[in-house]
Design a protein around this motif. Structure first.
Motif, PDB file in Angstrom:
ATOM      1  N   THR A  76      -5.646  -3.593   8.988  1.00 18.13           N
ATOM      2  CA  THR A  76      -4.596  -3.071   8.124  1.00 18.13           C
ATOM      3  C   THR A  76      -3.243  -3.546   8.613  1.00 18.13           C
ATOM      4  N   ILE A  77      -2.267  -3.439   7.759  1.00 16.25           N
ATOM      5  CA  ILE A  77      -0.921  -3.855   8.143  1.00 16.25           C
ATOM      6  C   ILE A  77      -0.409  -2.911   9.226  1.00 16.25           C
ATOM      7  N   ALA A  78      -0.123  -3.469  10.403  1.00 12.38           N
ATOM      8  CA  ALA A  78       0.342  -2.660  11.516  1.00 12.38           C
ATOM      9  C   ALA A  78       1.855  -2.627  11.588  1.00 12.38           C
ATOM     10  N   TYR A  95       5.529  -9.667   4.903  1.00 14.08           N
ATOM     11  CA  TYR A  95       4.884  -8.612   5.642  1.00 14.08           C
ATOM     12  C   TYR A  95       4.096  -9.219   6.800  1.00 14.08           C
ATOM     13  N   CYS A  96       4.244  -8.630   7.951  1.00 12.39           N
ATOM     14  CA  CYS A  96       3.588  -9.123   9.157  1.00 12.39           C
ATOM     15  C   CYS A  96       2.288  -8.368   9.364  1.00 12.39           C
ATOM     16  N   ARG A  97       1.208  -9.094   9.456  1.00 10.06           N
ATOM     17  CA  ARG A  97      -0.104  -8.465   9.646  1.00 10.06           C
ATOM     18  C   ARG A  97      -0.579  -8.712  11.073  1.00 10.06           C
ATOM     19  N   ASN A  98      -0.926  -7.639  11.748  1.00 11.01           N
ATOM     20  CA  ASN A  98      -1.442  -7.747  13.095  1.00 11.01           C
ATOM     21  C   ASN A  98      -2.846  -8.341  13.031  1.00 11.01           C
ATOM     22  N   PRO A  99      -3.099  -9.487  13.672  1.00  8.87           N
ATOM     23  CA  PRO A  99      -4.422 -10.119  13.550  1.00  8.87           C
ATOM     24  C   PRO A  99      -5.539  -9.286  14.150  1.00  8.87           C
ATOM     25  N   SER A 100      -5.210  -8.356  15.045  1.00 13.14           N
ATOM     26  CA  SER A 100      -6.244  -7.543  15.670  1.00 13.14           C
ATOM     27  C   SER A 100      -6.575  -6.296  14.865  1.00 13.14           C
ATOM     28  N   LYS A 137       0.815  -1.202   0.000  1.00 17.63           N
ATOM     29  CA  LYS A 137       0.000   0.000   0.000  1.00 17.63           C
ATOM     30  C   LYS A 137       0.855   1.263   0.000  1.00 17.63           C
ATOM     31  N   SER A 138       2.149   1.092  -0.261  1.00 18.08           N
ATOM     32  CA  SER A 138       3.097   2.197  -0.324  1.00 18.08           C
ATOM     33  C   SER A 138       3.258   2.905   1.016  1.00 18.08           C
TER      34      SER A 138
END
Length: 549
Positions: free
Chosen positions: A522-524, A514-519, A294-295
């Motif tokens: 959006t990518i945290a 890329y690590c995505r916060n499950p809570s 998402k830049s």
């Protein structure tokens, strides 16, 4: 609040201006008046309530408050006492009888003082322009416009000697008319001068101003007319319903914001540094900045031999797991493709950290020099090699960068791969240039990090004969371009000293993970991964299960 009565008006004047008095009466703050952090509804307003000085709760820590001049509705903040010095619930801001304005924490500690005692201050006022002034009855002896923090508003003059500050970043105007952004008062990473036609003009006292319609301009007695620095993208739109401000953010970038009055709508309509990763120190020491799909800028560490200072905040940088001085003779240069360590060479000045040498020498010379921590070889035709002798290193990685960087590590010199540490269970996505064959579960491997920080133990470590059991299993193979997978059970601890953190190390060639916060939807937090393939592996080979330690 103590209000000072205005002198009585003659009867003839009252007849004509009684309405004006009602709408524009100025609130006079007398010495001894106090604002309390415990009462955020209390304020010192401007005549028409366009601006007010009040305590404003911080969103990150609701129990902390800053004393700030804010626009009606709570945004934007255009000035703050002590440049956002935060107090607790017992804090207060008081205009003392001696004439100085003082910010005090609940403990009684003074966090900021205007240093205006005993110079005749008799009152304070918030003007309709947003300027907060201390007056001696006949003239202004101190004002927030002359002591800015991180923001400039229309009708405010930004003169020589003034500085906007936000964290370790600062913005100031030079006598030449150049606008400058600096990190830690030592590294200038953005410097914009007047246009070429003005290059021969000697300025005497330049002033930077922001016009209400969205023009950033410089004026000077030696200029026949103001020189436009920039137009906001919404120039002359919105009329009086839009408030524009110039603000220095804690990310080191300078922006023009447009606020739609009476709403929470805010837009960025000009930015000084278009590439956020070019801001020095954005990802902290040894941090590497890149972008997600998402830049949005992301911060990561150069390799598995580094760890984040704060797993919850990548901008705080990285630190070595083993110090270089603890591994004398056991250091190597890690190669990072399409990466550079930010260097801003002064024009026409000899820089001892810049050399004209090839890529091999750029790496080898740094490895041999005890004062060198990293280097960057440019492939843009200049033949430059930047040698980084400062122990604060700011990295940037992007597939479009024509450069190769090297960083000195305490590790097994045979290791030529980078690793990525993910700090939370959840769903992750791997994207990037696909291998020649479709990915399969065996292409994704998890291996526990070394349990010891010692170089000797690192050298003795041998990989197991069989790959370890997967803790991360592919959930969905979207295409060779994208692989999604999820943590099937809690991830292991890398070191006993970080028992509160769950991590895993993933090995995936030619991909960014890329690590995505499950809570969060959006990518945290995301950490780009750049892995260098072992020379023994053909370029067409997909990832293998061999150990790279």
């Amino acid at each position: 609040m103590k209000l000072r009565k205005q002198p009585p008006l003659s009867l003839s004047l009252v007849t004509f201006i009684s309405i004006t008095i009602f709408t524009t009466a100025t609130t006079i703050i007398s010495p001894g008046t106090t604002l309390y952090a415990s009462n955020t509804n209390q304020s010192w307003p401007s005549p028409n309530n366009t601006f007010s000085l009040r305590f404003y709760p911080l969103q990150t820590t609701p129990s902390s408050f800053i004393a700030a001049v804010v626009h009606s509705g709570g945004a934007p903040i255009i000035w703050s006492a002590g440049n956002s010095a935060a107090v607790d619930f017992g804090g207060y801001l008081r205009l003392l009888p001696a004439g100085n304005l003082r910010l005090v924490n609940g403990s009684g500690a003074t966090l900021w003082d205007s240093n205006t005692s005993n110079i005749g201050v008799t009152s304070a006022t918030v003007l309709e322009s947003g300027n907060f002034v201390l007056s001696n009855g006949t003239s202004t002896v101190w004002s927030s416009f002359e002591n800015p923090t991180d923001t400039i508003v229309p009708s405010q003059s930004f003169n020589l000697g003034m500085v906007l500050r936000s964290g370790v970043y600062s913005f100031f105007l030079q006598k030449s008319g150049n606008l400058t952004l600096s990190w830690n008062n030592s590294v200038t990473y953005w410097d914009q001068g007047l246009n070429f036609s003005m290059s021969g003009v000697n300025l005497s006292s330049p002033v930077l101003g922001l016009k209400s319609e969205g023009i950033l301009e410089i004026s000077d007695p030696n200029l026949t007319s103001p020189v436009v620095v920039a137009y906001s993208s919404d120039y002359n739109e919105g009329g009086n319903n839009v408030l524009r401000v110039l603000k220095l953010g804690d990310d080191g970038n300078l922006r023009v914001y447009s606020y739609l009055k009476g709403s929470e709508v805010v837009n960025v309509n000009w930015v000084a540094v278009e590439d956020q990763c070019e801001v020095f120190g954005y990802c902290g020491n040894y941090g590497v900045c890149s972008y997600d799909s998402k830049s949005e800028p992301l911060c990561g560490c150069p390799s598995h031999n580094f760890e984040m200072v704060d797993p919850n905040d990548g901008r705080k940088g990285c630190q070595r797991k083993v110090k270089l001085e603890d591994c004398v003779g056991k250091v190597a240069m890690l190669q990072l493709d399409h990466a550079k360590f930010l260097t801003y060479p002064p024009v026409f000045v000899v820089n001892p950290e810049i050399f004209f040498i090839g890529i091999s020498a750029c790496s080898g010379n740094c490895l041999a020099a005890s004062s060198c921590f990293a280097s960057t070889s440019l492939a843009d035709g200049t033949g430059w090699c930047y040698i980084k002798t400062s122990n604060f290193i700011s990295g940037y990685q992007n597939p479009a960068l024509p450069s190769t960087s090297f960083i000195k590590e305490s590790r097994n010199p045979k290791s030529s791969h980078s690793f990525l540490t993910i700090f939370a269970p959840g769903t992750y996505t791997a994207t990037g240039t696909p291998p020649t064959t479709a990915m399969s579960p065996r292409d994704l491997q998890h291996r526990r990090p070394l349990q010891s920080r010692s170089c000797r133990d690192s050298q003795r470590h041998r990989p197991p004969q069989r790959p370890p059991r997967y803790d991360l299993q592919p959930a969905t193979t979207v295409s060779p371009f994208s692989l999604q997978f999820a943590a099937s059970r809690p991830l292991p601890q890398p070191f006993p000293t970080r028992s509160a953190t769950t991590t895993a190390t993933l090995i995936l060639s030619r991909f960014a993970i890329y690590c995505r916060n499950p809570s969060s939807p959006t990518i945290a937090a995301a950490l780009p991964l750049a892995i260098h393939r072992s020379p023994s592996l053909p370029d067409a080979c997909p990832p293998t299960r061999q150990s790279f330690y």
